[in-house]
Design a protein around this motif. Structure first.
Motif, short mmCIF file in Angstrom:
data_model
loop_
_atom_site.label_atom_id
_atom_site.label_comp_id
_atom_site.label_asym_id
_atom_site.label_seq_id
_atom_site.Cartn_x
_atom_site.Cartn_y
_atom_site.Cartn_z
N UNK A 67 -28.78 34.91 129.62
CA UNK A 67 -27.68 34.03 129.25
C UNK A 67 -28.15 33.11 128.12
N UNK A 68 -27.37 33.02 127.06
CA UNK A 68 -27.78 32.17 125.94
C UNK A 68 -27.39 30.73 126.24
N UNK A 69 -28.22 30.09 127.08
CA UNK A 69 -28.00 28.69 127.42
C UNK A 69 -28.77 27.79 126.45
N UNK A 70 -28.17 26.68 126.10
CA UNK A 70 -28.87 25.70 125.27
C UNK A 70 -29.89 24.96 126.13
N UNK A 71 -30.90 24.41 125.47
CA UNK A 71 -31.89 23.59 126.16
C UNK A 71 -31.50 22.14 126.02
N UNK A 72 -31.29 21.48 127.13
CA UNK A 72 -30.84 20.09 127.06
C UNK A 72 -31.76 19.14 127.81
N UNK A 73 -32.96 19.62 128.15
CA UNK A 73 -33.92 18.74 128.81
C UNK A 73 -34.92 18.24 127.77
N UNK A 107 -24.45 39.33 126.38
CA UNK A 107 -25.08 40.30 127.28
C UNK A 107 -24.56 41.70 126.93
N UNK A 108 -25.49 42.61 126.64
CA UNK A 108 -25.11 43.99 126.33
C UNK A 108 -24.76 44.70 127.64
N UNK A 109 -23.50 45.05 127.80
CA UNK A 109 -23.04 45.61 129.07
C UNK A 109 -23.76 46.90 129.43
N UNK A 110 -23.86 47.82 128.49
CA UNK A 110 -24.49 49.11 128.78
C UNK A 110 -25.94 48.91 129.21
N UNK A 111 -26.63 48.03 128.49
CA UNK A 111 -28.05 47.78 128.81
C UNK A 111 -28.20 47.19 130.21
N UNK A 112 -27.38 46.18 130.55
CA UNK A 112 -27.53 45.53 131.85
C UNK A 112 -27.15 46.47 132.99
N UNK A 113 -26.10 47.25 132.81
CA UNK A 113 -25.72 48.21 133.86
C UNK A 113 -26.86 49.19 134.12
N UNK A 114 -27.48 49.66 133.06
CA UNK A 114 -28.62 50.58 133.21
C UNK A 114 -29.78 49.88 133.90
#
Length: 325
Positions: free
Chosen positions: A97-103, A67-74
């Protein structure tokens, strides 16, 4: 279920019993102005592999470097300053969030596609010191849309490309040629049309069979691709005949390309079922001339030059004399 989450009393999200938050198939997190995690439900715990006790009280950015902190804060600024919700959709950003797909249904994806909603949590004094983040798994919808777009692109390509050679088919080549003709009329560009075909092609089919003939056509098409630029227009005009427009090329430039194709074709050996097949090509060239009445007239001149090359003994190129127009 998602709609019920959005309609929760936003000022009391963090007061909702943890059992309820954990039973919902949506990620729910509550963060303060410093992005310190205060609520982290079971959905987020399971997909992030980060336990509640491990992440509560810590900055979100310490645990998720993707997650790019500056981008998300903006991005979140309007939540605090305007008390306005903010949305992130997967078309703009595939995931937060870079979550894997497990379904099983979503195993075709490398990661979970997400839509994210972030809304203010207003305290009793009307101030916003915290916000709620909802993370929706939209992988199925995303894959469906991406699959349809990929299918549409494949159909679009199939409608333009000749199946055997990979060059443009005649219909699409003609459409592009008509456009190029109009461009030449407006700019008086020195583009050159080339028509070529395989000498004595019927003899190849009769001697070695149609599969061998198809292989010769395919190999010649690959040779043509190597000899022309991306800005040029090459297509299979029909049978063993090909058409090329050399963009921004005088007939003198075209002579070099034509001779290269002729020599390479002459040296090319096509192997088929233990047989070695040699062949030659003839070519006709015609540079654009403002006297042409239309694209067909231009192409006919290249075709006449091709006929002259064949009448003169084949395995050569001929140039149409535009001064005859």
């Amino acid at each position: 279920m998602n709609a019920s989450i959005d309609t929760l009393n936003r000022s009391a999200v963090s007061q909702v019993p943890l059992e309820l938050l954990d039973s919902i198939e949506v990620g729910i997190a509550v963060l303060d102005r410093n992005f310190t995690v205060q609520v982290w439900n079971k959905f987020l715990e399971n997909h992030s592999a980060k336990k509640v006790d491990f992440i509560i009280g810590h900055s979100l950015f310490d645990h998720f470097p993707e997650i790019e902190e500056k981008w998300l804060r903006t991005k979140v600024d309007p939540v605090f300053n305007l008390k306005s919700p903010v949305f992130i959709i997967w078309e703009q950003r595939p995931y937060l969030f870079k979550f894997a797909c497990n379904r099983p249904v979503t195993c075709a994806a490398e990661y979970m596609y997400q839509n994210v909603t972030m809304f203010p949590i207003v305290d009793k004094d009307g101030n916003v010191e915290r916000f709620c983040m909802l993370v929706y798994d939209v992988t199925e919808q995303a894959l469906g849309k991406l699959g349809m777009e990929h299918l549409n692109q494949e159909l679009k390509t199939a409608s333009r490309v000749d199946g055997l050679t990979g060059l443009f088919n005649r219909r699409y080549w003609q459409e592009r040629f008509d456009e190029m003709y109009k461009l030449c009329v407006r700019r008086d560009k020195p583009s050159t049309a080339v028509m070529l075909d395989i000498d004595h092609f019927k003899r190849i089919n009769d001697t070695y069979g149609h599969q061998a003939g198809d292989k010769v056509i395919k190999m010649l098409a690959a040779l043509i691709k190597r000899c022309v630029r991306e800005t040029d227009l090459a297509g299979r005009y029909g049978g063993e005949e090909f058409a090329i427009i050399l963009n921004d090329s005088t007939v003198e430039d075209a002579r070099i390309v034509a001779e290269r194709i002729r020599q390479l074709a002459q040296r090319l050996v096509v192997e088929h079922e233990g047989e070695s097949i040699n062949f030659t090509v003839s070519l006709g060239l015609a540079q654009f001339c403002s006297a042409f009445k239309g694209p067909l007239a231009w192409l006919e001149c290249a075709d006449k030059a091709l006929y002259d090359a064949k009448e003169s003994g084949r395995n050569q190129y001929r140039v149409y004399d535009t001064s005859q127009r």
